[in-house]
Design an enzyme around this catalytic site. Sequence first.
Site, mmCIF file in Angstrom:
data_model
loop_
_atom_site.group_PDB
_atom_site.id
_atom_site.type_symbol
_atom_site.label_atom_id
_atom_site.label_comp_id
_atom_site.label_asym_id
_atom_site.label_seq_id
_atom_site.Cartn_x
_atom_site.Cartn_y
_atom_site.Cartn_z
ATOM 1 N N ASP A 111 -34.669 14.077 20.137
ATOM 2 C CA ASP A 111 -34.142 12.790 19.675
ATOM 3 C C ASP A 111 -33.103 12.222 20.634
ATOM 4 O O ASP A 111 -32.633 12.900 21.542
ATOM 5 C CB ASP A 111 -33.548 12.935 18.257
ATOM 6 C CG ASP A 111 -32.745 14.217 18.085
ATOM 7 O OD1 ASP A 111 -32.364 14.826 19.099
ATOM 8 O OD2 ASP A 111 -32.492 14.619 16.950
ATOM 9 N N ASP A 161 -27.514 17.992 5.886
ATOM 10 C CA ASP A 161 -28.384 17.472 4.818
ATOM 11 C C ASP A 161 -29.820 17.992 4.954
ATOM 12 O O ASP A 161 -30.732 17.493 4.313
ATOM 13 C CB ASP A 161 -28.374 15.926 4.820
ATOM 14 C CG ASP A 161 -28.848 15.335 6.144
ATOM 15 O OD1 ASP A 161 -29.309 16.102 7.027
ATOM 16 O OD2 ASP A 161 -28.756 14.099 6.301
ATOM 17 N N GLU A 166 -34.035 12.553 8.368
ATOM 18 C CA GLU A 166 -33.094 12.596 7.253
ATOM 19 C C GLU A 166 -33.850 12.775 5.932
ATOM 20 O O GLU A 166 -35.077 12.594 5.884
ATOM 21 C CB GLU A 166 -32.291 11.287 7.238
ATOM 22 C CG GLU A 166 -31.491 11.017 8.509
ATOM 23 C CD GLU A 166 -30.263 11.912 8.658
ATOM 24 O OE1 GLU A 166 -30.257 13.059 8.170
ATOM 25 O OE2 GLU A 166 -29.295 11.449 9.287
#
Length: 266
Positions: free
Chosen positions: A67, A136, A143
């Site tokens: 990323d 998370d 996400e």
Amino acid sequence: MEIIITKSYEEMSQLAAQMISRQLLKKPSSVLGLATGSTPVGTYKQLVRLHKEEGLDFSKVTTFNLDEYLDLAPSHDQSYRYFMDQNLFNHINVDARRVHVPYGHAENVEQFCEWYEAEMRRAGGIDLQILGIGGDGHIAFNEPGSSLGSRTRLKTLTKQTIEDNARFFKHEDEVPRFAITMGVGTIMEAKEIILLANGAKKADIIAEAIEGPITAQVSASVLQMHPHVTVLLDAEAGSKLKRADYYRWVFEEKKRLIPRMIGKMT
Ligand code: F6R
């Protein structure tokens, strides 16, 4: 899934580097998937040491990073390209033409993402993917709620990720809100995966991802479906696993009884 709870960050990093080194010895033209963040820094240090002291050869290796922040120039000291140059690429003999980090300044992001996926396919797919995990449960920047079949694309970061990553910037407002990221489906196509996690802050999410249900709410949980994943943890990150004693026992038994099975790690 093989879960290895090491004693320390150093031991975790050494094992990860040994596994990568074994992969390169087995296939010098390996395609590596690479992560940034604080977790793999120790692994990259070990790889640099192996290159300098033992001649570990990266000359035929191809790399693809997971990323990159949108709109950070590759020269920005918080861009992932900069991170990779500083922590790994500048210190090994990798061929710059075979290094791929998503380009945060791509004019047409969708086209860029299609090209990135095509380049991975053209290289023959990723042989060994290194992953960290976000607080998370994200892998790359997938996400919570990311499709488990998602491909390389633009993602909006969650508030938690922005807060987590603010430590690297002068002010939280400077943390980019978007990133180009490989998808969960892209990552799942890697032939082998190593997930790294260290520190008490990762203990809850590691327990959820490894022992909880598979859900798009915890992207890393889909790794339970992958046929060849090694989870390398330090003691703190492994401290909330219900079956920690069992994982330790398996590792010790394997070491004692079947050295050739774990030869890759010792
Ligand atoms: C970075 C990446 C992220 C990180 C994760 C953990 O390329 O893909 O998923 O692996 O945010 O970051 P650290 O290691 O800083 O805790």
